[in-house]
Design a protein around this motif. Structure first.
Motif, PDB file in Angstrom:
ATOM      1  N   THR A 347      15.199   3.886   2.084  1.00 15.35           N
ATOM      2  CA  THR A 347      15.958   4.502   0.997  1.00 15.35           C
ATOM      3  C   THR A 347      15.293   4.290  -0.363  1.00 15.35           C
ATOM      4  OG1 THR A 347      17.304   2.506   1.107  1.00 15.35           O
ATOM      5  CG2 THR A 347      18.237   4.496   2.073  1.00 15.35           C
ATOM      6  N   ARG A 348      14.312   3.379  -0.426  1.00 13.70           N
ATOM      7  CA  ARG A 348      13.599   3.191  -1.699  1.00 13.70           C
ATOM      8  C   ARG A 348      12.936   4.507  -2.121  1.00 13.70           C
ATOM      9  NH1 ARG A 348      13.030   0.024  -6.252  1.00 13.70           N
ATOM     10  NH2 ARG A 348      13.402  -1.818  -4.971  1.00 13.70           N
ATOM     11  N   THR A 349      12.428   5.255  -1.163  1.00 11.99           N
ATOM     12  CA  THR A 349      11.902   6.590  -1.508  1.00 11.99           C
ATOM     13  C   THR A 349      12.697   7.655  -0.758  1.00 11.99           C
ATOM     14  OG1 THR A 349      10.058   6.452   0.090  1.00 11.99           O
ATOM     15  CG2 THR A 349       9.604   5.738  -2.168  1.00 11.99           C
ATOM     16  N   ASP A 350      12.117   8.335   0.225  1.00 12.85           N
ATOM     17  CA  ASP A 350      12.864   9.445   0.830  1.00 12.85           C
ATOM     18  C   ASP A 350      13.420   9.148   2.220  1.00 12.85           C
ATOM     19  OD1 ASP A 350      10.362   9.397   1.945  1.00 12.85           O
ATOM     20  OD2 ASP A 350      10.083  11.565   1.955  1.00 12.85           O
ATOM     21  N   GLY A 351      13.488   7.869   2.595  1.00 17.80           N
ATOM     22  CA  GLY A 351      14.076   7.539   3.894  1.00 17.80           C
ATOM     23  C   GLY A 351      15.599   7.487   3.821  1.00 17.80           C
ATOM     24  N   HIS A 352      16.240   7.455   4.982  1.00 18.33           N
ATOM     25  CA  HIS A 352      17.709   7.443   5.016  1.00 18.33           C
ATOM     26  C   HIS A 352      18.288   6.078   5.356  1.00 18.33           C
ATOM     27  CE1 HIS A 352      17.651  11.717   4.511  1.00 18.33           C
ATOM     28  NE2 HIS A 352      16.833  11.834   5.545  1.00 18.33           N
ATOM     29  N   ASN A 353      17.421   5.112   5.712  1.00 15.72           N
ATOM     30  CA  ASN A 353      17.930   3.791   6.070  1.00 15.72           C
ATOM     31  C   ASN A 353      17.238   2.700   5.254  1.00 15.72           C
ATOM     32  OD1 ASN A 353      18.188   5.427   8.984  1.00 15.72           O
ATOM     33  ND2 ASN A 353      19.898   4.077   8.479  1.00 15.72           N
ATOM     34  N   SER A 354      17.904   1.547   5.154  1.00 15.92           N
ATOM     35  CA  SER A 354      17.375   0.437   4.368  1.00 15.92           C
ATOM     36  C   SER A 354      16.266  -0.282   5.123  1.00 15.92           C
ATOM     37  CB  SER A 354      18.504  -0.540   4.078  1.00 15.92           C
ATOM     38  OG  SER A 354      18.957  -1.084   5.308  1.00 15.92           O
ATOM     39  N   ILE A 355      15.597  -1.185   4.415  1.00 17.84           N
ATOM     40  CA  ILE A 355      14.563  -2.017   5.049  1.00 17.84           C
ATOM     41  C   ILE A 355      15.182  -2.756   6.239  1.00 17.84           C
ATOM     42  CG2 ILE A 355      12.941  -3.928   4.717  1.00 17.84           C
ATOM     43  CD1 ILE A 355      13.109  -3.299   1.651  1.00 17.84           C
ATOM     44  N   LEU A 356      16.351  -3.360   5.983  1.00 23.10           N
ATOM     45  CA  LEU A 356      17.032  -4.137   7.026  1.00 23.10           C
ATOM     46  C   LEU A 356      17.329  -3.283   8.254  1.00 23.10           C
ATOM     47  CD1 LEU A 356      18.466  -6.821   7.829  1.00 23.10           C
ATOM     48  CD2 LEU A 356      20.567  -5.797   6.922  1.00 23.10           C
ATOM     49  N   GLN A 357      17.879  -2.098   8.013  1.00 22.72           N
ATOM     50  CA  GLN A 357      18.227  -1.219   9.150  1.00 22.72           C
ATOM     51  C   GLN A 357      16.991  -0.807   9.940  1.00 22.72           C
ATOM     52  OE1 GLN A 357      20.348   1.615   6.724  1.00 22.72           O
ATOM     53  NE2 GLN A 357      22.341   1.001   7.568  1.00 22.72           N
ATOM     54  N   MET A 358      15.922  -0.497   9.221  1.00 17.69           N
ATOM     55  CA  MET A 358      14.685  -0.106   9.910  1.00 17.69           C
ATOM     56  C   MET A 358      14.159  -1.280  10.737  1.00 17.69           C
ATOM     57  SD  MET A 358      14.376   3.058   9.138  1.00 17.69           S
ATOM     58  CE  MET A 358      12.774   3.609   9.683  1.00 17.69           C
ATOM     59  N   ALA A 359      14.181  -2.468  10.139  1.00 17.84           N
ATOM     60  CA  ALA A 359      13.660  -3.648  10.837  1.00 17.84           C
ATOM     61  C   ALA A 359      14.511  -3.962  12.069  1.00 17.84           C
ATOM     62  CB  ALA A 359      13.624  -4.841   9.891  1.00 17.84           C
ATOM     63  N   ALA A 371       5.481  -1.938   9.555  1.00 20.20           N
ATOM     64  CA  ALA A 371       5.065  -1.909   8.151  1.00 20.20           C
ATOM     65  C   ALA A 371       5.993  -0.949   7.419  1.00 20.20           C
ATOM     66  CB  ALA A 371       3.620  -1.461   8.029  1.00 20.20           C
ATOM     67  N   ILE A 372       6.491  -1.394   6.281  1.00 23.29           N
ATOM     68  CA  ILE A 372       7.306  -0.528   5.431  1.00 23.29           C
ATOM     69  C   ILE A 372       6.349   0.134   4.446  1.00 23.29           C
ATOM     70  CG2 ILE A 372       9.137  -0.471   3.699  1.00 23.29           C
ATOM     71  CD1 ILE A 372      10.227  -1.191   6.424  1.00 23.29           C
ATOM     72  N   THR A 373       6.279   1.446   4.497  1.00 23.57           N
ATOM     73  CA  THR A 373       5.253   2.155   3.720  1.00 23.57           C
ATOM     74  C   THR A 373       5.866   3.328   2.969  1.00 23.57           C
ATOM     75  OG1 THR A 373       4.782   3.487   5.673  1.00 23.57           O
ATOM     76  CG2 THR A 373       3.383   1.572   5.321  1.00 23.57           C
ATOM     77  N   ASP A 374       6.541   3.022   1.872  1.00 17.60           N
ATOM     78  CA  ASP A 374       7.160   4.092   1.090  1.00 17.60           C
ATOM     79  C   ASP A 374       6.132   4.784   0.190  1.00 17.60           C
ATOM     80  OD1 ASP A 374      10.009   4.532   1.620  1.00 17.60           O
ATOM     81  OD2 ASP A 374      10.148   2.357   1.341  1.00 17.60           O
ATOM     82  N   HIS A 375       6.569   5.899  -0.393  1.00 15.05           N
ATOM     83  CA  HIS A 375       5.652   6.763  -1.157  1.00 15.05           C
ATOM     84  C   HIS A 375       5.301   6.193  -2.535  1.00 15.05           C
ATOM     85  CE1 HIS A 375       5.511  10.256   1.442  1.00 15.05           C
ATOM     86  NE2 HIS A 375       6.808  10.159   1.648  1.00 15.05           N
ATOM     87  N   THR A 534      16.219   5.519  11.213  1.00 13.89           N
ATOM     88  CA  THR A 534      16.046   4.663  12.397  1.00 13.89           C
ATOM     89  C   THR A 534      15.806   5.509  13.651  1.00 13.89           C
ATOM     90  OG1 THR A 534      18.438   4.583  12.595  1.00 13.89           O
ATOM     91  CG2 THR A 534      17.381   2.718  11.497  1.00 13.89           C
ATOM     92  N   GLY A 535      16.492   6.632  13.730  1.00 12.68           N
ATOM     93  CA  GLY A 535      16.341   7.501  14.898  1.00 12.68           C
ATOM     94  C   GLY A 535      14.922   8.040  15.040  1.00 12.68           C
ATOM     95  N   ASP A 536      14.271   8.262  13.910  1.00  8.80           N
ATOM     96  CA  ASP A 536      12.911   8.811  13.935  1.00  8.80           C
ATOM     97  C   ASP A 536      11.898   7.859  14.572  1.00  8.80           C
ATOM     98  OD1 ASP A 536      13.944  10.919  12.530  1.00  8.80           O
ATOM     99  OD2 ASP A 536      12.853  10.533  10.663  1.00  8.80           O
ATOM    100  N   LEU A 537      12.264   6.597  14.717  1.00  5.48           N
ATOM    101  CA  LEU A 537      11.315   5.665  15.343  1.00  5.48           C
ATOM    102  C   LEU A 537      10.947   6.158  16.740  1.00  5.48           C
ATOM    103  CD1 LEU A 537      12.870   2.266  14.184  1.00  5.48           C
ATOM    104  CD2 LEU A 537      10.705   3.261  13.407  1.00  5.48           C
ATOM    105  N   ASP A 538      11.848   6.924  17.344  1.00  2.00           N
ATOM    106  CA  ASP A 538      11.589   7.480  18.683  1.00  2.00           C
ATOM    107  C   ASP A 538      10.477   8.531  18.695  1.00  2.00           C
ATOM    108  OD1 ASP A 538      13.574   5.955  19.752  1.00  2.00           O
ATOM    109  OD2 ASP A 538      15.107   7.530  19.672  1.00  2.00           O
TER     110      ASP A 538
END
Ligand code: DGT
Ligand code: CA
Ligand code: CA
Length: 574
Positions: A347-359, A371-375, A534-538
């Motif tokens: 969510t820092r840039t154009d994602g829909h989930n937080s760092i915590l949720q992604m992790a 790796a968290i790689t925002d724009h 998070t769903g996109d990880l698939d």
């Protein structure tokens, strides 16, 4: 593919039709029609006669020229003369004849009256109302022609693998629910995991073919039934996707799967291998004389040709058969080999989930690291970060890392490569990161030299580790930018940079051939999701498919490494 008499007959009839349309010498036209009739009336298999070196000119109406053409058809399944006939006339009459209601006579009438040579000219004439005025046509047939042209356009569209999967999954469950159907598989380009799919090719075994076909055509996703018989049927789904279904006998299941999985180039190469051993391979099995020696499973067919099973992703006749014969097939990478995902947004840039949720999502997939790689700032539509924002983001990531000891959260960025090849953030901040991904987001239209120089300059930056979506293409939407991939790969090798296989279904960038090129040039790749939720990880499975089509093995892919090994790789300077 086994050429049967009917194939030769069809090709000869087509030649005759085209010659007819082109107002060729009537004797020549008749020669082809007669030859077609001769072949159709034969009680013996012409391909068989060819393999026994029999003299075909002894057949009625077959001279030296036609006998040579028959040889070519049996050998290759095609007749080049047929293509050049149309090419020389700058026409696509065969395509015109595929339109229901347009046989050779009608096509000839349109050509003679309006000089119509292809679908575009046909469409234009129909829209202007000129078709209705030609003898033998009327308003109604003109309208039907227009309708059919629209349908064709929809059908000729290729869709992404992912879109095909969304269409295929419910259809498969529907078919599996039918008592009569004992086995279902998707063959064709879908099974080979091509990045785009023209149509779906389904195979089934069942108790009664007609029942299976009826069940298939009653699927509620069906918009249009193109054909339906006892053993095969073609339909168009509401999405415009065509689906072909074939009912095959149990004993031929493997041979049919092999045949309809293709690619046809792979099939031709396999068939040649069979012929070289005095065998015959077709969709019903592998035969010695009339005895079927294999056919139940693909493995059995390959085994009888003395080669190991070849993964469908490799079946493009790009050297896989030779490699198999030498027992040098690659041990392809699979999703199980993947230990982490190195490209994702929050969510820092154009994602829909937080760092915590992604992790958390990544951890529940069993990953060891992400790796968290925002724009970066240049990518304004994605709210890209400047140095200050990135500094704050780094702190946020550290804080989450402290809460989650079970997964390593690498600090990264997807930094934009500016027009001149410099990076969109100052070195001081880039140096604080574990991983720097760089990527092109603007200025796609530079010349080949400029674009190549720009990207190589970014790779030469000491902080750069990965080049994301290296060619910038969007499947079915945007062509890749002009870039010399060989030069880029050489630079990647020299600088120790890694190229990404971006697994987003619309990207799949690198493509399969580039994956193979990377391997051959000694460049490592990273298969990443570029997840924006998070769903996109698939998405990763898409990238794995692409990597497999590019012959990649686990050791070619950096995110199959343990965290310790990965860190060593990332710290390594060229
Ligand atoms: P697509 O649908 O354009 O994404 O690509 P494919 O590979 O699924 O092609 P398709 O649907 O035309 O045919 C499916 C398979 O059937 C193909 O991969 C091999 C086999 N096949 C079809 N037509 C021919 C042919 O003329 N010769 C040979 N050898 N095989 C064929
Ligand atoms: Ca297909
Ligand atoms: Ca097909």
């Amino acid at each position: 593919m086994h050429v049967v008499n009917a194939d030769i007959e069809t090709i000869f009839r087509k030649v005759a039709d085209l010659l007819d349309i082109l107002n060729a010498n009537p004797f020549r036209i008749r020669a082809y029609r007669n030859a077609a009739a001769t072949i159709a009336g034969l009680s013996r298999d012409v391909a068989d006669m060819v393999s026994r070196n029999e003299d075909l000119t002894r057949l009625p109406g077959i001279g030296r020229d036609l006998s040579k053409k028959i040889l070519e058809i049996v050998e290759t399944g095609h007749l080049r003369f047929l293509d050049t006939l149309e090419k020389n006339a700058h026409a696509s009459f065969s395509e015109l004849m595929e339109i229901p209601g347009l046989g050779p006579r009608k096509v000839k009438a349109l050509y003679d009256a309006l000089d119509i040579r292809n679908i575009e000219e046909l469409e234009e004439a129909a829209e202007q109302g000129r078709i209705a005025l030609v003898a033998g046509f009327g308003k109604k047939s003109q309208q039907n022609i227009l309708k059919e042209i629209v349908r064709r356009k929809e059908r000729s569209r290729r869709i992404t693998y992912q879109a095909a999967m969304f269409a295929a999954e419910p259809l498969l469950s529907y078919l599996r629910a039918c008592d009569d159907i004992t086995q279902v598989a998707i063959a064709g380009s879908f099974r080979r995991c091509r990045e785009t799919i023209g149509d779906l090719d389904l195979l089934v075994t069942c108790r009664r073919g007609a029942d299976a076909v009826r069940h298939f055509t009653r699927y509620d996703g069906v918009a249009d039934i193109l054909s339906s018989g006892n053993t095969r049927s073609s339909v168009v789904l509401h999405s415009g996707l065509q689906v072909d279904l074939r009912v095959v006998p149990q004993v031929s299941w493997g041979a049919a799967l092999l045949y309809f999985t293709g690619s046809w180039q792979h099939n031709i190469a396999l068939r040649k291998l069979a012929i070289g051993r005095g065998l015959k391979l077709n969709e019903y099995g592998l035969f010695r004389e009339h005895e079927r020696i294999a056919g139940k499973s693909e493995k059995e067919v390959y085994a009888c040709l003395d080669i190991p099973f070849i993964a469908p992703e490799l079946r493009e006749d790009r050297g896989e058969i030779q490699a198999a014969a030498k027992h040098q097939l690659p041990a392809l990478v699979s999703l199980d080999d993947i230990r982490g995902d190195l490209h994702m947004h929050t969510t820092r840039t154009d994602g829909h989930n937080s760092i915590l949720q992604m992790a958390e999502a990544a951890q529940s997939k069993g990953y060891e690291y992400i790796a968290i790689t925002d724009h970066s700032r240049q990518v304004r539509i994605a709210h890209g970060m400047d140095a200050e924002a990135l500094a704050a983001h780094i702190e946020d990531i550290d804080a989450i890392q402290r809460k989650m000891p079970g997964i390593a959260i690498l600090k990264g960025v997807e930094v934009d490569i500016l027009r001149d090849g410099t990076l969109d953030l100052p070195d001081e901040i880039l140096q604080q990161l574990d991983i720097v991904i760089c990527a092109v987001h603007y200025h796609f239209d530079l010349s080949l030299q400029q674009q190549t120089r720009r990207i190589i300059k970014a790779l030469e930056h000491p902080c750069t580790r990965i080049l994301a979506h290296p060619t910038g293409r969007l499947l079915t939407r945007r062509q890749p930018y002009a870039v010399d991939m060989q030069a880029v790969m050489k630079a990647a090798r020299d600088t120790g940079c890694v190229l990404e296989i971006n697994s987003a279904p619309k990207r799949l960038d690198l493509n399969d051939q580039h994956c193979r090129m990377a391997k051959e040039m000694g460049v490592k790749v990273s298969i990443d999701s570029d997840a924006h939720s998070t769903g996109d990880l698939d998405f990763l499975q898409n990238g794995i498919n692409q990597a497999r089509r590019g012959w990649l093995e686990p050791e070619d892919v950096i995110n199959t490494r343990s965290l310790t090994e990965l860190k060593k790789l990332l710290q390594q300077e060229a």
